[in-house]
Each structure stands twice: as C-alpha cells, then as structure tokens.
Design a protein around this motif. Structure first.
Motif, PDB file in Angstrom:
ATOM      1  N   GLY A   1       0.808  -1.217   0.000  1.00  0.00           N
ATOM      2  CA  GLY A   1       0.000   0.000   0.000  1.00  0.00           C
ATOM      3  C   GLY A   1       0.840   1.265   0.000  1.00  0.00           C
ATOM      4  O   GLY A   1       0.337   2.352  -0.296  1.00  0.00           O
ATOM      5  N   LEU A   2       2.127   1.138   0.340  1.00  0.00           N
ATOM      6  CA  LEU A   2       3.024   2.297   0.345  1.00  0.00           C
ATOM      7  C   LEU A   2       3.668   2.550  -1.022  1.00  0.00           C
ATOM      8  O   LEU A   2       4.453   3.483  -1.178  1.00  0.00           O
ATOM      9  N   PHE A   3       3.353   1.701  -1.989  1.00  0.00           N
ATOM     10  CA  PHE A   3       3.792   1.940  -3.370  1.00  0.00           C
ATOM     11  C   PHE A   3       2.581   2.404  -4.173  1.00  0.00           C
ATOM     12  O   PHE A   3       1.530   1.771  -4.134  1.00  0.00           O
ATOM     13  N   TYR A   4       2.710   3.514  -4.883  1.00  0.00           N
ATOM     14  CA  TYR A   4       1.544   3.999  -5.611  1.00  0.00           C
ATOM     15  C   TYR A   4       1.726   3.960  -7.127  1.00  0.00           C
ATOM     16  O   TYR A   4       0.898   4.474  -7.876  1.00  0.00           O
ATOM     17  N   SER A   5       2.807   3.330  -7.583  1.00  0.00           N
ATOM     18  CA  SER A   5       2.972   3.085  -9.017  1.00  0.00           C
ATOM     19  C   SER A   5       3.941   1.920  -9.175  1.00  0.00           C
ATOM     20  O   SER A   5       4.469   1.392  -8.199  1.00  0.00           O
ATOM     21  N   SER A   6       4.143   1.499 -10.426  1.00  0.00           N
ATOM     22  CA  SER A   6       5.044   0.377 -10.708  1.00  0.00           C
ATOM     23  C   SER A   6       5.500   0.483 -12.157  1.00  0.00           C
ATOM     24  O   SER A   6       4.882   1.196 -12.954  1.00  0.00           O
ATOM     25  N   PRO A   7       6.579  -0.228 -12.515  1.00  0.00           N
ATOM     26  CA  PRO A   7       7.001  -0.230 -13.926  1.00  0.00           C
ATOM     27  C   PRO A   7       5.881  -0.686 -14.857  1.00  0.00           C
ATOM     28  O   PRO A   7       5.756  -0.191 -15.979  1.00  0.00           O
ATOM     29  N   GLU A   8       5.060  -1.599 -14.368  1.00  0.00           N
ATOM     30  CA  GLU A   8       3.949  -2.099 -15.192  1.00  0.00           C
ATOM     31  C   GLU A   8       2.917  -0.994 -15.444  1.00  0.00           C
ATOM     32  O   GLU A   8       2.421  -0.834 -16.561  1.00  0.00           O
ATOM     33  N   GLU A   9       2.616  -0.234 -14.370  1.00  0.00           N
ATOM     34  CA  GLU A   9       1.660   0.874 -14.524  1.00  0.00           C
ATOM     35  C   GLU A   9       2.198   1.920 -15.487  1.00  0.00           C
ATOM     36  O   GLU A   9       1.466   2.446 -16.329  1.00  0.00           O
ATOM     37  N   LEU A  10       3.492   2.234 -15.355  1.00  0.00           N
ATOM     38  CA  LEU A  10       4.092   3.219 -16.262  1.00  0.00           C
ATOM     39  C   LEU A  10       4.149   2.679 -17.692  1.00  0.00           C
ATOM     40  O   LEU A  10       3.993   3.428 -18.658  1.00  0.00           O
ATOM     41  N   GLY A  11       4.359   1.369 -17.795  1.00  0.00           N
ATOM     42  CA  GLY A  11       4.398   0.729 -19.113  1.00  0.00           C
ATOM     43  C   GLY A  11       3.092   0.896 -19.873  1.00  0.00           C
ATOM     44  O   GLY A  11       3.077   1.044 -21.105  1.00  0.00           O
ATOM     45  N   LYS A  12       1.976   0.882 -19.150  1.00  0.00           N
ATOM     46  CA  LYS A  12       0.665   1.076 -19.791  1.00  0.00           C
ATOM     47  C   LYS A  12       0.547   2.456 -20.412  1.00  0.00           C
ATOM     48  O   LYS A  12      -0.265   2.674 -21.311  1.00  0.00           O
ATOM     49  N   LEU A  13       1.353   3.405 -19.908  1.00  0.00           N
ATOM     50  CA  LEU A  13       1.358   4.757 -20.472  1.00  0.00           C
ATOM     51  C   LEU A  13       2.405   4.917 -21.571  1.00  0.00           C
ATOM     52  O   LEU A  13       2.619   6.018 -22.082  1.00  0.00           O
TER      53      LEU A  13
END
Length: 442
Positions: free
Chosen positions: A57-69
């Motif tokens: 819960g202390l992470f609010y993004s990830s390489p996968e989330e950025l990859g979708k962009l």
C-alpha cells in the motif's frame, strides 16, 4: 521528443505520469537504480509500528503501470555520467554490469536525497541503520524484532515518528539530538514542550542538546552510543539526522545551493536549457522569506514533478512556492505547522510579533470538546502572516492548510480576524479559533 528521467520516487513518478499523458508521442525512458519505484518513505514509521499491515500500500505506481502509459522503465540501472551540453548520459545495468550511452532532448532530474551519514567513529558497526527507502524499512522491522534497547539519532519528524512506533511496540527507546528541542525546525517551544512531555510520560529517554561522538560495539555489533554528555545502551541505532540532495552527477554543470540542491526557476528549469529538476534534488521558493531553500517534503516533490511535465515544452504553469506546511501525530496530540516559527523568523533577522490563543474548539454545551492552541507569527510593521502552529487532541490540523493559504496570499493578521468561516456547533464556535487569533493580535 526524447525524455530521460533519472530517479523515480515522488517527483519522478509525478513528472513521468503527467508527461506521458500530456505528450503521448514522447519517448520516455526512466532510469532507476533500485528495483522498486514510488515508495512512500513517509509511511515507514506506520509500517514499522504495524499500523500499515500491507507494505504494498506504500507503493503507488510500478514499472507495469508506467508501461501502460508507454513509458520504458529501466530498473536497477545506475546513471554514471551526464553531459547536459551534449545531451548524453552513460548508464550501467547493475544486473549485467553492461554500460551504454543514451541521448535526450529533455532531461528530468528527480534523483531525490539521501540520509546524512556523519563520519563518526564506529559508524560502520552492524545494526546502525538508515531510514529512507523500502529496504531500510524492512531491515528496521527485522532487526527490531529481537532487540530491547533502541537509540534514534535525530529528532526531526522521521526520528520522532520512529521513536513512538518503537515505544508502542514495547521497546526501550532513547532519542538523541544535538538541538535542545525536538522538531525545532517546525515548532516553537510551547508546542515541543507538549510533545516532549508525551514522550517522557511514555518512558522514552530524551537526550537533547547532546552530540554523538562515537559508537561502541561488541562482536562487530553496536552496543553503545556515546555523546559529549553521556552514553546509552543500544542494540539497534537508527540515524535520522537529515537529508542531502543526490546531485553529484551535476556538480559543475548546473547552478546549485551550497548543499547541492539544484536551483530551479518558477517553471522548474535549471540553469541549462532542456534540463529540469524537481523534488528532493532541487531547491524550492520559500514564500515566508522569498528565498530559495532546501525543503525535502513529499508534498513539494509531487507538485514540482507535475509542474515539470506542464512546462516541459513551453512555460504554462508557474510554481507559486511553498510554506513548508507539515503535520504529525504524537500519541493523542495532532500537531501541524506552516511557514516560519517565531524562533526561525528571528534567526532570519525579521521583526515579528506573535499571538497565541487556547480555546475550546466548539461550544461547551456540546457533550464533548477539546482545547486547541494556535500560534500565529506575523511581521511587526506590516502585520503580514509569516507562520503558524496548531495543537489539539481533536484533529484540527486542516486549519493549518488555511493558514498556509493566508501566508501564500500575504494576508495580515487583522484580515484573519474577520475571514468568513462557517459556524455549526458540531464543528466550531461563532468566532472560529483562527478568527480569535486575529482578534487577539496586537
């Protein structure tokens, strides 16, 4: 447009997400030396204290989330060199040890900060830890399981929050700081006295006005912290002395403050065309003084990162500066501050007056009510508000955001007296306590 981003915590994540949305055709590459991004380090004490159960819960993004962009995130890649004139950088893949070059049209520097580690004798003993990232939090939790005596060095927000977390987990805790008061950058003595009494009442040993001179150990592990006034048993030591910007890569290339914080203008431009900086690696404009200062706060970071994206191609949105607004909960007390304290204003050479009021925040005919103490610091001649602090057992800390806006807009304490605040007995009195502060000012 080729955009390179170095570092990906608060400012980096905000800059990347907004850049990707605003410029969908941009080729964005992120270089991050860790194997995780966007860790909320301000949640470490909550994680250590067991209040936050799931660290994800202390992470609010990830390489996968950025990859979708459409963003390419290169984890465990360390940027070794940057040439801001030729717009090139040299990178090392920390897994394969391969080194390669990349180029950019725009560079976003969000390299963050790193804890200050003083060259004290014994500093390399085992069980002397830092508190900054995900790995630190895991190490702290793991090491704390089997120890009783813990010493925290540094009485800023992070140190203070860790002390409370350890004490609530049944540890014997000592808090050491070279300053005479805890959290002295944010609060005047009236407020730190309350917090210090809470810690003393809970059995925390406060060793204030003491400078650590060495760490002693047994079998390679720390066993004692020695100050210029005493010594304290320690099976675990957490260093929370402060932070300095991670900007060694840019020394001699970009204008910086003496501590290495990169100087940026109102649009987040550095002194080199096409190079932007935000977050803990950069300076901020501090509105109460109008000066550029170093103020590593997550709130500053996300705002600045967002502004980088908005101003990447052309200047669209100005940075309006910061008041350094912050808050903390210590046991039953909710405390917050904004702008200058009385002490820091005087250090700046400013002539100030202050007003402090204590009142019940809502009518006494209500079934329950708590006292709230508010202090406002204002310029003597102009009466312009420069800072404020608040403390109450009821959470009234959002009022400090109101006072932050007052400072932002250079309001006077006389104007504060007559600001239109609503009245409803559940929440407040006909004269809101902020109005009362204004009414009671000289």
């Amino acid at each position: 447009m080729k955009v390179a981003v170095i570092g990906c915590t608060h400012a980096g994540t905000a800059a990347i997400i907004n850049t990707a949305k605003l410029y969908p055709d941009a080729e964005i590459t992120v270089y991050e030396r860790n194997d995780n991004i966007s860790f909320l380090s301000c949640g470490i004490a909550l994680y250590v204290g067991g209040i936050v159960k799931d660290v994800q819960g202390l992470f609010y993004s990830s390489p996968e989330e950025l990859g979708k962009l459409g963003v390419t995130t290169k984890m465990k890649h360390d940027v070794l060199e940057v040439d801001t004139d030729k717009k090139k950088l040299r990178v090392k893949n920390l897994d394969t040890k391969e080194e390669f070059e990349d180029s950019f049209d725009k560079l976003i520097i969000t390299t963050g900060s790193w804890p200050i580690v003083p060259p004290i004798e014994g500093i390399n003993l085992e069980n002397i830890l830092l508190s900054k990232n995900f790995y630190h939090s895991n190490s702290i939790i793991e090491k704390a399981k089997n120890v009783k005596n813990i010493v925290v060095v540094g009485a800023g927000y992070i140190g203070v929050e860790l002390v409370e977390a350890f004490e609530m987990n049944g540890k014997k805790v000592t808090l050491i700081d070279a300053e005479e008061r805890i959290m002295n950058k944010y609060l005047d003595k009236e407020f730190t006295d309350i917090a210090e009494k809470e810690f003393s009442d809970h059995g925390v040993k406060l060793a204030l006005g003491e400078k650590v001179v060495k760490f002693e150990g047994e079998n390679g592990k720390v066993s004692k912290v020695v100050t210029d006034k005493g010594s304290y048993e320690a099976e675990l030591v957490i260093l929370c002395i402060g932070f300095r910007p991670n900007t060694e890569l840019f020394k001699g290339q970009l204008d910086m403050l003496p501590n290495g914080a990169i100087i940026v203008d109102e649009y987040m431009h550095t002194s080199k065309e096409g190079v932007f900086a935000a977050g803990d690696s950069a300076s901020v404009i501090y509105n109460p003084t109008g000066k550029r200062q170093y103020m590593p706060l997550a709130t500053n970071a996300v705002r600045m990162g967002t502004l980088v994206a908005r101003n990447l191609v052309k200047n669209t949105t100005k940075y309006i500066g910061t008041q350094g607004t912050s808050g903390i909960k210590i046991y039953e007390y909710n405390i917050a501050s904004t702008g200058l304290t009385e002490e820091s204003a005087k250090r700046e050479g400013l002539e100030v007056n202050t007003v402090t009021i204590t009142d019940n925040y809502r009518p006494e005919f209500m079934p329950t009510y708590d006292a709230v103490t508010v202090k406002v610091v204002y310029e003597k001649e102009s009466k312009v508000i420069l800072g404020a602090q608040i403390c109450s057992k009821t959470d009234l800390t959002q009022s400090i955001n109101t006072l932050s806006v007052c400072i932002q807009n250079k309001m006077t304490v006389d104007e504060l007296a007559f600001v239109d605040f609503f009245f409803q007995p559940h929440f407040n009195k006909p004269w809101n306590f902020l109005n009362l502060a204004g009414l009671n000012a000289e």
